[in-house]
Motif scaffolding. Structure first.
Motif, PDB file in Angstrom:
ATOM      1  N   VAL A  12       0.834  -1.198   0.000  1.00  0.00           N
ATOM      2  CA  VAL A  12       0.000   0.000   0.000  1.00  0.00           C
ATOM      3  C   VAL A  12       0.872   1.252   0.000  1.00  0.00           C
ATOM      4  O   VAL A  12       0.614   2.204  -0.755  1.00  0.00           O
ATOM      5  CB  VAL A  12      -0.973  -0.001   1.197  1.00  0.00           C
ATOM      6  CG1 VAL A  12      -1.732   1.327   1.286  1.00  0.00           C
ATOM      7  CG2 VAL A  12      -1.957  -1.160   1.090  1.00  0.00           C
ATOM      8  N   GLN A  13       1.919   1.266   0.810  1.00  0.00           N
ATOM      9  CA  GLN A  13       2.827   2.419   0.829  1.00  0.00           C
ATOM     10  C   GLN A  13       3.456   2.644  -0.544  1.00  0.00           C
ATOM     11  O   GLN A  13       3.581   3.782  -0.994  1.00  0.00           O
ATOM     12  CB  GLN A  13       3.918   2.217   1.882  1.00  0.00           C
ATOM     13  CG  GLN A  13       3.406   2.350   3.295  1.00  0.00           C
ATOM     14  CD  GLN A  13       4.427   1.939   4.347  1.00  0.00           C
ATOM     15  OE1 GLN A  13       5.248   1.046   4.134  1.00  0.00           O
ATOM     16  NE2 GLN A  13       4.370   2.584   5.503  1.00  0.00           N
ATOM     17  N   THR A  14       3.828   1.566  -1.228  1.00  0.00           N
ATOM     18  CA  THR A  14       4.408   1.669  -2.566  1.00  0.00           C
ATOM     19  C   THR A  14       3.384   2.241  -3.552  1.00  0.00           C
ATOM     20  O   THR A  14       3.705   3.105  -4.369  1.00  0.00           O
ATOM     21  CB  THR A  14       4.911   0.303  -3.049  1.00  0.00           C
ATOM     22  OG1 THR A  14       5.932  -0.149  -2.157  1.00  0.00           O
ATOM     23  CG2 THR A  14       5.459   0.358  -4.459  1.00  0.00           C
ATOM     24  N   ALA A  15       2.140   1.770  -3.467  1.00  0.00           N
ATOM     25  CA  ALA A  15       1.094   2.267  -4.364  1.00  0.00           C
ATOM     26  C   ALA A  15       0.818   3.746  -4.113  1.00  0.00           C
ATOM     27  O   ALA A  15       0.669   4.527  -5.056  1.00  0.00           O
ATOM     28  CB  ALA A  15      -0.184   1.452  -4.178  1.00  0.00           C
ATOM     29  N   ILE A  16       0.774   4.143  -2.852  1.00  0.00           N
ATOM     30  CA  ILE A  16       0.515   5.547  -2.526  1.00  0.00           C
ATOM     31  C   ILE A  16       1.655   6.429  -3.014  1.00  0.00           C
ATOM     32  O   ILE A  16       1.424   7.467  -3.644  1.00  0.00           O
ATOM     33  CB  ILE A  16       0.288   5.719  -1.007  1.00  0.00           C
ATOM     34  CG1 ILE A  16      -1.059   5.114  -0.609  1.00  0.00           C
ATOM     35  CG2 ILE A  16       0.363   7.192  -0.604  1.00  0.00           C
ATOM     36  CD1 ILE A  16      -1.306   5.064   0.890  1.00  0.00           C
ATOM     37  N   SER A  17       2.888   6.012  -2.756  1.00  0.00           N
ATOM     38  CA  SER A  17       4.023   6.845  -3.168  1.00  0.00           C
ATOM     39  C   SER A  17       4.179   6.892  -4.688  1.00  0.00           C
ATOM     40  O   SER A  17       4.724   7.853  -5.221  1.00  0.00           O
ATOM     41  CB  SER A  17       5.317   6.360  -2.515  1.00  0.00           C
ATOM     42  OG  SER A  17       5.679   5.081  -2.984  1.00  0.00           O
ATOM     43  N   GLY A  18       3.688   5.886  -5.391  1.00  0.00           N
ATOM     44  CA  GLY A  18       3.789   5.856  -6.845  1.00  0.00           C
ATOM     45  C   GLY A  18       2.614   6.481  -7.569  1.00  0.00           C
ATOM     46  O   GLY A  18       2.610   6.588  -8.798  1.00  0.00           O
ATOM     47  N   SER A  19       1.616   6.916  -6.828  1.00  0.00           N
ATOM     48  CA  SER A  19       0.426   7.486  -7.452  1.00  0.00           C
ATOM     49  C   SER A  19       0.733   8.866  -8.033  1.00  0.00           C
ATOM     50  O   SER A  19       1.344   9.703  -7.372  1.00  0.00           O
ATOM     51  CB  SER A  19      -0.704   7.608  -6.427  1.00  0.00           C
ATOM     52  OG  SER A  19      -1.815   8.253  -7.010  1.00  0.00           O
ATOM     53  N   PRO A  20       0.284   9.131  -9.259  1.00  0.00           N
ATOM     54  CA  PRO A  20       0.501  10.455  -9.850  1.00  0.00           C
ATOM     55  C   PRO A  20      -0.389  11.530  -9.232  1.00  0.00           C
ATOM     56  O   PRO A  20      -0.116  12.713  -9.360  1.00  0.00           O
ATOM     57  CB  PRO A  20       0.162  10.250 -11.325  1.00  0.00           C
ATOM     58  CG  PRO A  20      -0.780   9.091 -11.335  1.00  0.00           C
ATOM     59  CD  PRO A  20      -0.375   8.213 -10.179  1.00  0.00           C
ATOM     60  N   ASP A  21      -1.459  11.101  -8.548  1.00  0.00           N
ATOM     61  CA  ASP A  21      -2.392  12.034  -7.923  1.00  0.00           C
ATOM     62  C   ASP A  21      -2.210  12.004  -6.406  1.00  0.00           C
ATOM     63  O   ASP A  21      -1.752  11.006  -5.849  1.00  0.00           O
ATOM     64  CB  ASP A  21      -3.837  11.638  -8.256  1.00  0.00           C
ATOM     65  CG  ASP A  21      -4.111  11.682  -9.750  1.00  0.00           C
ATOM     66  OD1 ASP A  21      -3.679  12.660 -10.394  1.00  0.00           O
ATOM     67  OD2 ASP A  21      -4.733  10.736 -10.264  1.00  0.00           O
ATOM     68  N   PRO A  22      -2.598  13.070  -5.721  1.00  0.00           N
ATOM     69  CA  PRO A  22      -2.534  13.064  -4.261  1.00  0.00           C
ATOM     70  C   PRO A  22      -3.441  11.969  -3.686  1.00  0.00           C
ATOM     71  O   PRO A  22      -4.562  11.784  -4.140  1.00  0.00           O
ATOM     72  CB  PRO A  22      -3.064  14.443  -3.863  1.00  0.00           C
ATOM     73  CG  PRO A  22      -2.974  15.276  -5.089  1.00  0.00           C
ATOM     74  CD  PRO A  22      -3.083  14.340  -6.249  1.00  0.00           C
ATOM     75  N   VAL A  23      -2.921  11.221  -2.721  1.00  0.00           N
ATOM     76  CA  VAL A  23      -3.661  10.119  -2.113  1.00  0.00           C
ATOM     77  C   VAL A  23      -3.552  10.256  -0.603  1.00  0.00           C
ATOM     78  O   VAL A  23      -2.471  10.477  -0.066  1.00  0.00           O
ATOM     79  CB  VAL A  23      -3.078   8.754  -2.556  1.00  0.00           C
ATOM     80  CG1 VAL A  23      -3.734   7.618  -1.806  1.00  0.00           C
ATOM     81  CG2 VAL A  23      -3.229   8.562  -4.054  1.00  0.00           C
TER      82      VAL A  23
END
Length: 106
Positions: A12-23
């Motif tokens: 989940v941390q990887t997905a959040i940090s890799g998101s192009p949009d604010p999460v």
């Protein structure tokens, strides 16, 4: 309470940090469907809803709507890397039955 294993937390941390949009966190919910009656849904969200239950672990916020909270109570979410494919798994003590893929329960 919903528990994330270290592997799930890292995913989940990887997905959040890799998101192009604010999460702001991860929404987890249960919807009618799947081959066993209910299915799990997960997705990154910018913000929670006013009536969400918010669980935070090591800076990761989980948002669970009220109707899903009871069905998810006590669930442990893991992230498994396997030859057949990688993904999240759910160990849900509220499930009386589940399908072979592990993505739906009854």
């Amino acid at each position: 309470m919903i528990n994330l294993t270290n592997s799930a937390l890292n995913a989940v941390q990887t997905a959040i940090s890799g998101s192009p949009d604010p999460v702001d966190g991860l929404r987890i919910k249960v919807e009618a469907g799947g081959c066993a009656g209910y299915q799990y849904r997960m997705g990154l969200v910018r913000e929670g809803e006013p009536d969400d239950t918010v669980i935070e672990r090591e800076g990761v916020k989980l948002y669970i709507d009220n109707s899903s909270h009871e069905l998810l109570a006590g669930t442990t979410i893991d992230y498994v890397v396997a030859v057949q494919g990688s993904g999240f798994t759910f160990d849900n003590p509220n499930a009386q039955s589940s399908c072979s893929c592990g993505k739906s329960f009854g």
